[in-house]
Design a protein around this motif. Structure first.
Motif, PDB file in Angstrom:
ATOM      1  N   VAL A   1       0.866  -1.176   0.000  1.00 33.62           N
ATOM      2  CA  VAL A   1       0.000   0.000   0.000  1.00 33.62           C
ATOM      3  C   VAL A   1       0.907   1.232   0.000  1.00 33.62           C
ATOM      4  N   LEU A   2       0.806   2.048  -1.039  1.00 34.16           N
ATOM      5  CA  LEU A   2       1.580   3.284  -1.162  1.00 34.16           C
ATOM      6  C   LEU A   2       0.626   4.424  -1.495  1.00 34.16           C
ATOM      7  N   GLY A   3       1.009   5.628  -1.100  1.00 32.34           N
ATOM      8  CA  GLY A   3       0.180   6.800  -1.367  1.00 32.34           C
ATOM      9  C   GLY A   3       0.956   8.070  -1.135  1.00 32.34           C
ATOM     10  N   PRO A   4       0.257   9.208  -0.979  1.00 33.97           N
ATOM     11  CA  PRO A   4       0.931  10.490  -0.747  1.00 33.97           C
ATOM     12  C   PRO A   4       1.874  10.421   0.456  1.00 33.97           C
ATOM     13  N   GLY A   5       3.065  10.930   0.283  1.00 33.13           N
ATOM     14  CA  GLY A   5       4.076  10.894   1.329  1.00 33.13           C
ATOM     15  C   GLY A   5       5.060   9.756   1.186  1.00 33.13           C
ATOM     16  N   ALA A   6       4.672   8.691   0.455  1.00 35.49           N
ATOM     17  CA  ALA A   6       5.604   7.571   0.259  1.00 35.49           C
ATOM     18  C   ALA A   6       6.729   7.975  -0.681  1.00 35.49           C
ATOM     19  N   ASP A   7       6.392   8.545  -1.832  1.00 36.54           N
ATOM     20  CA  ASP A   7       7.357   9.072  -2.796  1.00 36.54           C
ATOM     21  C   ASP A   7       6.593   9.917  -3.802  1.00 36.54           C
ATOM     22  N   ALA A   8       7.335  10.577  -4.678  1.00 37.22           N
ATOM     23  CA  ALA A   8       6.699  11.492  -5.635  1.00 37.22           C
ATOM     24  C   ALA A   8       5.813  10.760  -6.633  1.00 37.22           C
ATOM     25  N   ASP A   9       6.137   9.491  -6.936  1.00 38.18           N
ATOM     26  CA  ASP A   9       5.356   8.752  -7.930  1.00 38.18           C
ATOM     27  C   ASP A   9       3.957   8.395  -7.431  1.00 38.18           C
ATOM     28  N   HIS A  10       3.743   8.420  -6.126  1.00 35.32           N
ATOM     29  CA  HIS A  10       2.443   8.011  -5.568  1.00 35.32           C
ATOM     30  C   HIS A  10       1.782   9.144  -4.791  1.00 35.32           C
ATOM     31  N   SER A  11       2.048  10.373  -5.186  1.00 35.81           N
ATOM     32  CA  SER A  11       1.501  11.522  -4.456  1.00 35.81           C
ATOM     33  C   SER A  11       0.045  11.805  -4.789  1.00 35.81           C
ATOM     34  N   LEU A  12      -0.475  11.240  -5.887  1.00 36.94           N
ATOM     35  CA  LEU A  12      -1.851  11.562  -6.306  1.00 36.94           C
ATOM     36  C   LEU A  12      -2.725  10.321  -6.445  1.00 36.94           C
ATOM     37  N   HIS A  13      -2.292   9.190  -5.894  1.00 35.42           N
ATOM     38  CA  HIS A  13      -3.125   7.995  -5.955  1.00 35.42           C
ATOM     39  C   HIS A  13      -2.673   6.974  -4.912  1.00 35.42           C
ATOM     40  N   PHE A  14      -3.553   6.030  -4.645  1.00 33.96           N
ATOM     41  CA  PHE A  14      -3.210   4.879  -3.821  1.00 33.96           C
ATOM     42  C   PHE A  14      -2.776   3.741  -4.732  1.00 33.96           C
ATOM     43  N   HIS A  15      -1.637   3.145  -4.398  1.00 33.99           N
ATOM     44  CA  HIS A  15      -1.175   1.954  -5.126  1.00 33.99           C
ATOM     45  C   HIS A  15      -1.437   0.738  -4.247  1.00 33.99           C
ATOM     46  N   LEU A  16      -2.193  -0.231  -4.792  1.00 36.69           N
ATOM     47  CA  LEU A  16      -2.541  -1.457  -4.079  1.00 36.69           C
ATOM     48  C   LEU A  16      -2.112  -2.643  -4.928  1.00 36.69           C
ATOM     49  N   ASP A  17      -1.398  -3.612  -4.352  1.00 36.02           N
ATOM     50  CA  ASP A  17      -1.043  -4.810  -5.119  1.00 36.02           C
ATOM     51  C   ASP A  17      -0.951  -6.014  -4.200  1.00 36.02           C
ATOM     52  N   LEU A  18      -0.846  -7.189  -4.845  1.00 32.38           N
ATOM     53  CA  LEU A  18      -0.762  -8.473  -4.137  1.00 32.38           C
ATOM     54  C   LEU A  18       0.591  -9.137  -4.350  1.00 32.38           C
ATOM     55  N   GLU A  19       1.651  -8.342  -4.427  1.00 26.85           N
ATOM     56  CA  GLU A  19       2.993  -8.914  -4.628  1.00 26.85           C
ATOM     57  C   GLU A  19       3.323  -9.897  -3.508  1.00 26.85           C
ATOM     58  N   PRO A  20       3.721 -11.102  -3.863  1.00 24.58           N
ATOM     59  CA  PRO A  20       4.058 -12.082  -2.814  1.00 24.58           C
ATOM     60  C   PRO A  20       5.266 -11.606  -2.006  1.00 24.58           C
ATOM     61  N   ARG A  21       5.163 -11.646  -0.689  1.00 25.34           N
ATOM     62  CA  ARG A  21       6.252 -11.235   0.184  1.00 25.34           C
ATOM     63  C   ARG A  21       6.615 -12.339   1.134  1.00 25.34           C
ATOM     64  N   ARG A  22       7.833 -12.257   1.632  1.00 23.21           N
ATOM     65  CA  ARG A  22       8.341 -13.312   2.505  1.00 23.21           C
ATOM     66  C   ARG A  22       7.493 -13.410   3.768  1.00 23.21           C
ATOM     67  N   HIS A  23       7.145 -14.596   4.115  1.00 15.07           N
ATOM     68  CA  HIS A  23       6.366 -14.899   5.324  1.00 15.07           C
ATOM     69  C   HIS A  23       5.000 -14.223   5.316  1.00 15.07           C
ATOM     70  N   GLY A  24       4.497 -13.878   4.127  1.00 16.08           N
ATOM     71  CA  GLY A  24       3.164 -13.270   4.047  1.00 16.08           C
ATOM     72  C   GLY A  24       3.121 -11.867   4.587  1.00 16.08           C
ATOM     73  N   GLY A  25       4.264 -11.175   4.627  1.00 15.53           N
ATOM     74  CA  GLY A  25       4.316  -9.824   5.181  1.00 15.53           C
ATOM     75  C   GLY A  25       3.731  -8.772   4.249  1.00 15.53           C
ATOM     76  N   THR A  26       3.693  -7.536   4.718  1.00 17.19           N
ATOM     77  CA  THR A  26       3.146  -6.415   3.947  1.00 17.19           C
ATOM     78  C   THR A  26       4.154  -5.258   3.930  1.00 17.19           C
ATOM     79  N   PHE A  27       3.962  -4.373   2.961  1.00 18.29           N
ATOM     80  CA  PHE A  27       4.756  -3.143   2.872  1.00 18.29           C
ATOM     81  C   PHE A  27       3.774  -1.995   2.694  1.00 18.29           C
ATOM     82  N   CYS A  28       3.551  -1.238   3.748  1.00 12.82           N
ATOM     83  CA  CYS A  28       2.579  -0.135   3.728  1.00 12.82           C
ATOM     84  C   CYS A  28       3.289   1.149   4.107  1.00 12.82           C
ATOM     85  N   GLN A  29       3.190   2.145   3.230  1.00  5.19           N
ATOM     86  CA  GLN A  29       3.940   3.390   3.439  1.00  5.19           C
ATOM     87  C   GLN A  29       3.147   4.589   2.926  1.00  5.19           C
TER      88      GLN A  29
END
Length: 341
Positions: free
Chosen positions: A313-341
């Protein structure tokens, strides 16, 4: 022409026996003294050019002349005055009067000294280049690097749809999601592949999504649950209205991640970018870095609740590329973890 001096007969010579002469060694007799001993005719000093000696030499010549005349030339009472007068005249002609500036100091050389030349094998001076050095050019194929491998890039559709794809579609129908089947897409050069794509028309019975959104089935199902289970309750609680539609900014796109050679999750239809939400009363809530207070509270609640159902989950404040939208994906991560910023 002056006559040589001769002793007078009527006056006896006086000897200087009372003063014994000191022996003088290695004495150099001046030319004018030799002339007086041999009693040869001496030319007038005015007729013979005499070089101008340096002040130091003049003093030595003067003292030498006086000593020789004292020891060698006999003196008479009458000849003494004549001899002294003649000697003083010769000294005036031979020795120039030293000036105040030249006493005790050597005369400057007639020719100015030249600097010592540099050796023939001296290293040449380095001259600046005529043209400023340019940075090395990048290789011609620097921008044509291949994408990093991803095992999903090799996914191709089978002759018969797998059972998990069939089951996923059945769940979408239960949620009231309208969708259409789409042909498989892939690009070996970039590494993107979506073997069983869907084009979504809605995210439920009353929630539209536009424009048409191409996703894989698991991502479509996650988006439908997100709209019905997270966004709808938050809109009702904050604004007293229902969620009417979702405006998406990106779905399946065959491209790498920004600034990398790794394929984006969009390249597998596994990501969705949401730009705004529209409510049943016509209110539009746009994703941005500085929304109004009430809209900001709603967006923060939606963003926080999305972390878990989605792995990124990425959005405003994460970086300049995601300042005007929410990015949501199902990328497989180790141990079923998440990356939310």
């Amino acid at each position: 022409m002056e006559q040589p001096l001769t002793p007078r007969v009527d006056q006896p010579l006086k000897t200087r026996a009372a003063r014994p002469l000191k022996p003088r060694r290695n004495r150099q007799v001046a030319p004018n003294q030799i002339q007086q001993k041999t009693q040869e005719p001496v030319a007038s000093p005015a007729d013979i050019p005499v070089p101008e000696p340096r002040p130091a030499d003049a003093a030595k010549a003067d003292s030498s002349t006086k000593d020789v005349q004292k020891t060698d030339a006999p003196k008479t009472a009458g000849a003494s005055g004549v001899l002294n007068g003649e000697k003083s005249g010769q000294e005036k002609q031979a020795l120039p009067e030293p000036t105040a500036d030249s006493e005790g100091e050597p005369e400057p050389p007639a020719i100015a000294p030249t600097p010592t030349p540099k050796p023939a094998n001296a290293e040449p001076e380095v001259e600046p280049p005529a043209v400023a050095p340019q940075p090395p050019q990048k290789p011609a194929d620097a921008g044509d690097k291949k994408m990093l491998p991803d095992p999903r890039s090799a996914d191709l559709p089978a002759e018969k749809m797998p059972q998990e794809e069939i089951a996923c579609r059945e769940r979408l129908n239960t949620l009231g999601v309208e969708f259409e089947e789409h042909k498989a897409e892939s690009s070996p050069e970039i590494g993107c592949s979506i073997p069983y794509p869907l084009v979504l028309k809605t995210l439920g019975k009353s929630i539209a999504i536009a424009p048409d959104t191409e996703l894989n089935c698991p991502m479509a199902e996650a988006a439908a649950h997100f709209a019905a289970d997270v966004v709808q309750p938050a809109a009702k609680a904050e604004f007293g209205a229902d969620l009417k539609s979702v405006s998406q900014a990106s779905a399946f796109v065959c491209r790498p991640r920004n600034g990398t050679r790794k394929p984006s999750e969009h390249a597998f239809g596994n990501a969705l970018d949401i730009a705004s939400f529209t409510l049943s009363d016509g209110k539009k809530i746009e994703v941005g870095p500085a929304p109004p207070e009430k809209e900001g509270k709603f967006l923060n609640a939606v963003r926080k609740a999305a972390c878990g159902p989605f792995k990124t989950v990425l959005g405003p404040g994460a970086d300049a590329d995601h300042s005007l939208h929410f990015h949501l994906d199902l990328e497989p991560r180790r141990h079923g973890g998440t990356f939310c910023q």
